[in-house]
Write a protein that holds these residues in place. Structure first.
Motif, PDB file in Angstrom:
ATOM      1  N   ASP A  60       5.861  12.309  -2.316  1.00  0.00           N
ATOM      2  CA  ASP A  60       4.842  11.269  -2.163  1.00  0.00           C
ATOM      3  C   ASP A  60       3.963  11.281  -3.417  1.00  0.00           C
ATOM      4  O   ASP A  60       3.018  12.049  -3.532  1.00  0.00           O
ATOM      5  CB  ASP A  60       4.018  11.536  -0.897  1.00  0.00           C
ATOM      6  CG  ASP A  60       2.904  10.515  -0.724  1.00  0.00           C
ATOM      7  OD1 ASP A  60       2.709   9.673  -1.626  1.00  0.00           O
ATOM      8  OD2 ASP A  60       2.215  10.573   0.308  1.00  0.00           O
ATOM      9  N   HIS A 111      -3.245  18.354  -2.458  1.00  0.00           N
ATOM     10  CA  HIS A 111      -4.503  17.676  -2.791  1.00  0.00           C
ATOM     11  C   HIS A 111      -5.222  17.213  -1.523  1.00  0.00           C
ATOM     12  O   HIS A 111      -5.633  16.066  -1.403  1.00  0.00           O
ATOM     13  CB  HIS A 111      -4.284  16.540  -3.784  1.00  0.00           C
ATOM     14  CG  HIS A 111      -3.168  15.564  -3.460  1.00  0.00           C
ATOM     15  ND1 HIS A 111      -2.974  15.008  -2.225  1.00  0.00           N
ATOM     16  CD2 HIS A 111      -2.202  15.039  -4.246  1.00  0.00           C
ATOM     17  CE1 HIS A 111      -1.939  14.180  -2.267  1.00  0.00           C
ATOM     18  NE2 HIS A 111      -1.443  14.185  -3.483  1.00  0.00           N
ATOM     19  N   THR A 158       5.274   5.188   2.081  1.00  0.00           N
ATOM     20  CA  THR A 158       5.603   6.459   2.749  1.00  0.00           C
ATOM     21  C   THR A 158       6.292   6.195   4.091  1.00  0.00           C
ATOM     22  O   THR A 158       7.183   6.943   4.493  1.00  0.00           O
ATOM     23  CB  THR A 158       4.352   7.338   2.956  1.00  0.00           C
ATOM     24  OG1 THR A 158       3.355   6.591   3.667  1.00  0.00           O
ATOM     25  CG2 THR A 158       3.781   7.829   1.630  1.00  0.00           C
ATOM     26  N   LYS A 168      -1.016   2.778  -5.658  1.00  0.00           N
ATOM     27  CA  LYS A 168      -2.204   2.936  -6.496  1.00  0.00           C
ATOM     28  C   LYS A 168      -2.017   2.477  -7.943  1.00  0.00           C
ATOM     29  O   LYS A 168      -2.311   1.339  -8.266  1.00  0.00           O
ATOM     30  CB  LYS A 168      -2.695   4.370  -6.436  1.00  0.00           C
ATOM     31  CG  LYS A 168      -3.149   4.749  -5.008  1.00  0.00           C
ATOM     32  CD  LYS A 168      -3.794   6.084  -4.947  1.00  0.00           C
ATOM     33  CE  LYS A 168      -4.149   6.505  -3.546  1.00  0.00           C
ATOM     34  NZ  LYS A 168      -5.419   5.986  -3.056  1.00  0.00           N
ATOM     35  N   TYR A 201      -2.065  14.228   3.186  1.00  0.00           N
ATOM     36  CA  TYR A 201      -2.329  12.832   3.526  1.00  0.00           C
ATOM     37  C   TYR A 201      -1.181  11.969   3.034  1.00  0.00           C
ATOM     38  O   TYR A 201      -0.864  11.969   1.849  1.00  0.00           O
ATOM     39  CB  TYR A 201      -3.642  12.373   2.871  1.00  0.00           C
ATOM     40  CG  TYR A 201      -4.049  10.974   3.284  1.00  0.00           C
ATOM     41  CD1 TYR A 201      -4.417  10.706   4.596  1.00  0.00           C
ATOM     42  CD2 TYR A 201      -4.065   9.924   2.373  1.00  0.00           C
ATOM     43  CE1 TYR A 201      -4.781   9.421   4.993  1.00  0.00           C
ATOM     44  CE2 TYR A 201      -4.435   8.634   2.757  1.00  0.00           C
ATOM     45  CZ  TYR A 201      -4.791   8.398   4.065  1.00  0.00           C
ATOM     46  OH  TYR A 201      -5.151   7.130   4.463  1.00  0.00           O
ATOM     47  N   HIS A 202      -0.547  11.238   3.947  1.00  0.00           N
ATOM     48  CA  HIS A 202       0.528  10.328   3.558  1.00  0.00           C
ATOM     49  C   HIS A 202       0.217   8.889   3.963  1.00  0.00           C
ATOM     50  O   HIS A 202       1.109   8.046   3.952  1.00  0.00           O
ATOM     51  CB  HIS A 202       1.858  10.761   4.171  1.00  0.00           C
ATOM     52  CG  HIS A 202       2.354  12.083   3.663  1.00  0.00           C
ATOM     53  ND1 HIS A 202       2.725  12.288   2.347  1.00  0.00           N
ATOM     54  CD2 HIS A 202       2.500  13.292   4.276  1.00  0.00           C
ATOM     55  CE1 HIS A 202       3.111  13.545   2.171  1.00  0.00           C
ATOM     56  NE2 HIS A 202       2.977  14.182   3.329  1.00  0.00           N
ATOM     57  N   GLY A 203      -1.034   8.627   4.373  1.00  0.00           N
ATOM     58  CA  GLY A 203      -1.400   7.265   4.714  1.00  0.00           C
ATOM     59  C   GLY A 203      -2.109   7.168   6.042  1.00  0.00           C
ATOM     60  O   GLY A 203      -2.486   8.189   6.644  1.00  0.00           O
ATOM     61  N   VAL A 212       2.100   8.813  -4.408  1.00  0.00           N
ATOM     62  CA  VAL A 212       1.129   7.718  -4.320  1.00  0.00           C
ATOM     63  C   VAL A 212      -0.171   8.083  -5.045  1.00  0.00           C
ATOM     64  O   VAL A 212      -0.743   7.262  -5.750  1.00  0.00           O
ATOM     65  CB  VAL A 212       0.850   7.355  -2.843  1.00  0.00           C
ATOM     66  CG1 VAL A 212      -0.311   6.376  -2.731  1.00  0.00           C
ATOM     67  CG2 VAL A 212       2.101   6.756  -2.202  1.00  0.00           C
ATOM     68  N   THR A 267       3.861  16.344  -1.197  1.00  0.00           N
ATOM     69  CA  THR A 267       3.081  15.725  -2.263  1.00  0.00           C
ATOM     70  C   THR A 267       3.354  16.539  -3.535  1.00  0.00           C
ATOM     71  O   THR A 267       3.770  17.702  -3.447  1.00  0.00           O
ATOM     72  CB  THR A 267       1.571  15.748  -1.933  1.00  0.00           C
ATOM     73  OG1 THR A 267       1.201  17.073  -1.554  1.00  0.00           O
ATOM     74  CG2 THR A 267       1.243  14.778  -0.805  1.00  0.00           C
ATOM     75  N   ASN A 280       0.830  -1.202   0.000  1.00  0.00           N
ATOM     76  CA  ASN A 280       0.000   0.000   0.000  1.00  0.00           C
ATOM     77  C   ASN A 280       0.863   1.250   0.000  1.00  0.00           C
ATOM     78  O   ASN A 280       2.051   1.201   0.344  1.00  0.00           O
ATOM     79  CB  ASN A 280      -0.909   0.013   1.236  1.00  0.00           C
ATOM     80  CG  ASN A 280      -1.998  -1.027   1.123  1.00  0.00           C
ATOM     81  OD1 ASN A 280      -2.894  -0.914   0.290  1.00  0.00           O
ATOM     82  ND2 ASN A 280      -1.908  -2.064   1.928  1.00  0.00           N
ATOM     83  N   SER A 329       0.745   3.544   2.141  1.00  0.00           N
ATOM     84  CA  SER A 329       1.202   3.793   3.516  1.00  0.00           C
ATOM     85  C   SER A 329       2.496   3.047   3.818  1.00  0.00           C
ATOM     86  O   SER A 329       3.344   3.543   4.561  1.00  0.00           O
ATOM     87  CB  SER A 329       0.131   3.354   4.527  1.00  0.00           C
ATOM     88  OG  SER A 329      -1.068   4.036   4.298  1.00  0.00           O
TER      89      SER A 329
HETATM   90  C1  LIG Z   1      -0.569  11.045  -1.258  1.00  0.00           C
HETATM   91  C2  LIG Z   1      -0.893   9.744  -0.628  1.00  0.00           C
HETATM   92  N1  LIG Z   1       0.018   9.104   0.113  1.00  0.00           N
HETATM   93  C3  LIG Z   1      -0.220   7.932   0.691  1.00  0.00           C
HETATM   94  C4  LIG Z   1      -1.451   7.327   0.573  1.00  0.00           C
HETATM   95  C5  LIG Z   1      -1.707   6.031   1.249  1.00  0.00           C
HETATM   96  O1  LIG Z   1      -1.890   5.016   0.310  1.00  0.00           O
HETATM   97  P1  LIG Z   1      -2.655   3.689   0.707  1.00  0.00           P
HETATM   98  O2  LIG Z   1      -4.090   4.047   0.918  1.00  0.00           O
HETATM   99  O3  LIG Z   1      -2.454   2.786  -0.475  1.00  0.00           O
HETATM  100  O4  LIG Z   1      -1.999   3.155   1.943  1.00  0.00           O
HETATM  101  C6  LIG Z   1      -2.446   7.945  -0.194  1.00  0.00           C
HETATM  102  C7  LIG Z   1      -3.780   7.327  -0.336  1.00  0.00           C
HETATM  103  O5  LIG Z   1      -4.731   7.929  -0.752  1.00  0.00           O
HETATM  104  C8  LIG Z   1      -2.175   9.187  -0.804  1.00  0.00           C
HETATM  105  O6  LIG Z   1      -3.092   9.817  -1.532  1.00  0.00           O
END
Ligand SMILES: Cc1ncc(COP(=O)(O)O)c(C=O)c1O
Length: 422
Positions: A230, A199, A122, A258, A145-147, A232, A195, A117, A119
């Motif tokens: 990040d 967002h 990160t 993702k 948001y980083h997880g 993701v 990021t 994932n 998370s």
């Molecule tokens: C910028 C960012 N980092 C980390 C994550 C965490 O990813 P995950 O939900 O696959 O753990 C997300 C999830 O939306 C995200 O948008």
């Protein structure tokens, strides 16, 4: 005729056996009735809910659907690998192929490590930054948001202050705020997270100023700390490279998830030679991190990313969606704020502080076969066509008309308000 009887019954059953009925961003709290929660099929640009209603899906599974659900080339790669091996006692040779493919594509990357994932990726970035020089402080933009692990989850439940003791928050896009946060870290700065653009949920999106991104790079260098992008959420929707290549700033580490396997569970931490030894020194693993099927899916996804015009196509479709929806709203007397890259649209109504217009609009579009989000950025995928946008606009036109008629009776979601304040 749209109905949600099965969805409602499933919600009732879920409430008995799943805490809170659902968790994370699939929570029923943010998805009131009228927003289906359970899906039985996904194919190309469409998803079908438990009641059999089909939607053009602008959420793309919150990102993973990059090329279209069940993309034939990716599915063929999955089937081939499934017949051979998936989770096993050791990784398949595909892990080396995949690391080589990413190192070949992502300019800053000299190595790759794989996980499941975003998370995971990160958190590995956080650990690598700390392992790099044995320093502790990590800078994170407020609201980013980083997880969903204790250091990063946006809600306070189950988290103690010590989990975030060495995080310092700064304002995204503000070089002075960044410099102040670096100063606060003193001689203990391990890393700076960013990021690719701002967002944050519930907010307009903001593209990064090159000055801010360059300041992040310079400050990391001056303090012998690592810069982490990040990617993701935004990965491969802004560039075929790390998203900050678009503004000429190269991080030491980038986190991916993702899109990597077009929906198969795989994520990655990529890094440069400077960070290699630190990455080799952290102990990270998971029972499924080395599974071969998602790696086969990722290799095929990367081939498509390299070989096709998927990105340019998504940019055209995203721009068409943006301009047509904004124009349509004006015709019905509404003003939209449509922010961020065209491939990751965030659509908010002007003068809608409690989101009552946004929720009513999306619920009305939903009943007409279009799945939009009132509070989260959406995602374009490469399978979308001009015909999908034309069909979307038929639904949104009727949705604008409906909320125009009901404007004076619309109610805000109390739960949403409470969550936004939390
Ligand atoms: C910028 C960012 N980092 C980390 C994550 C965490 O990813 P995950 O939900 O696959 O753990 C997300 C999830 O939306 C995200 O948008």
């Amino acid at each position: 005729m749209w109905s949600n009887a099965k969805d409602r019954a499933l919600r009732d059953r879920a409430a008995q056996v799943i805490p809170g009925g659902m968790y994370g961003h699939q929570s029923t709290v943010l998805m009131p009735e009228g927003f289906p929660q359970f899906f039985t099929r996904s194919d190309g640009t469409r998803i079908t809910d438990a009641d059999g209603n089909t939607y053009i899906d602008f959420m793309c599974a919150y990102g993973p659907n990059l090329l279209g659900y069940q993309h034939p080339r990716v599915m063929a790669a999955i089937e081939r690998q499934q017949a051979l091996s998936d989770t096993s006692t050791g990784p398949s040779p595909l892990i080396v192929d995949l690391a080589e493919a990413l190192v070949g594509m992502i300019s800053h990357a000299d190595w790759a490590m794989f996980c499941k994932n975003g998370s995971d990726a990160t958190t590995m970035a956080l650990m690598t930054a700390r392992a790099y020089r044995g320093k502790r402080k990590v800078l994170v933009a407020t609201g980013a948001y980083h997880g969903s692990l204790p250091w990063s989850t946006p809600r306070p439940g189950g988290v103690v202050a010590e989990d975030r003791a060495h995080l310092i928050y700064y304002t995204y896009n503000d070089p002075q705020a960044l410099a102040d946060a670096v100063k606060q870290a003193g001689d203990d700065l391990a890393g700076i997270f960013a990021t690719p653009f701002r967002h944050d949920t519930f907010h307009d999106q903001t593209l990064p100023d090159a000055e801010y991104a360059r300041a992040a790079r310079r400050l990391a260098d001056e303090h012998d700390a690592l810069l982490v992008v990040d990617d993701v959420r935004a990965g491969f929707r802004m560039s075929r490279d790390c998203s900050w290549e678009t503004i000429g700033v190269r991080p030491d580490l980038s986190a991916w998830g993702k899109v990597l396997g077009n929906g198969q569970p795989i994520s990655a931490l990529l890094g440069n030679d400077r960070a290699r030894e630190a990455a080799a020194n952290i102990f990270v693993t998971g029972s499924y991190w080395f599974s071969a099927v998602p790696m086969a899916a990722a290799l095929e996804t990367l081939r498509i990313v390299r070989e096709t015009d998927y990105l340019e196509h998504m940019q055209i479709i995203g721009e068409l969606f943006r301009s047509a929806l904004t124009g349509q709203a004006t015709g019905y007397g509404f003003t939209l704020r449509h922010t961020g890259p065209e491939t990751l649209p965030m659509v908010l109504f002007e003068e809608d502080p409690d989101f009552r217009l946004g929720y009513a609009f999306c619920a009305a579009a939903m009943k007409r076969g279009v799945y939009l989000s009132p509070y989260h950025n959406m995602f374009i995928n490469a399978a979308m066509t001009e015909a999908d946008i034309a069909e979307t606009l038929e639904a949104t036109g009727a949705a604008f008309e409906e909320i125009k008629q009901n404007r004076d009776t619309l109610q805000p979601s109390q739960v949403l308000m409470a969550l936004m304040e939390a």
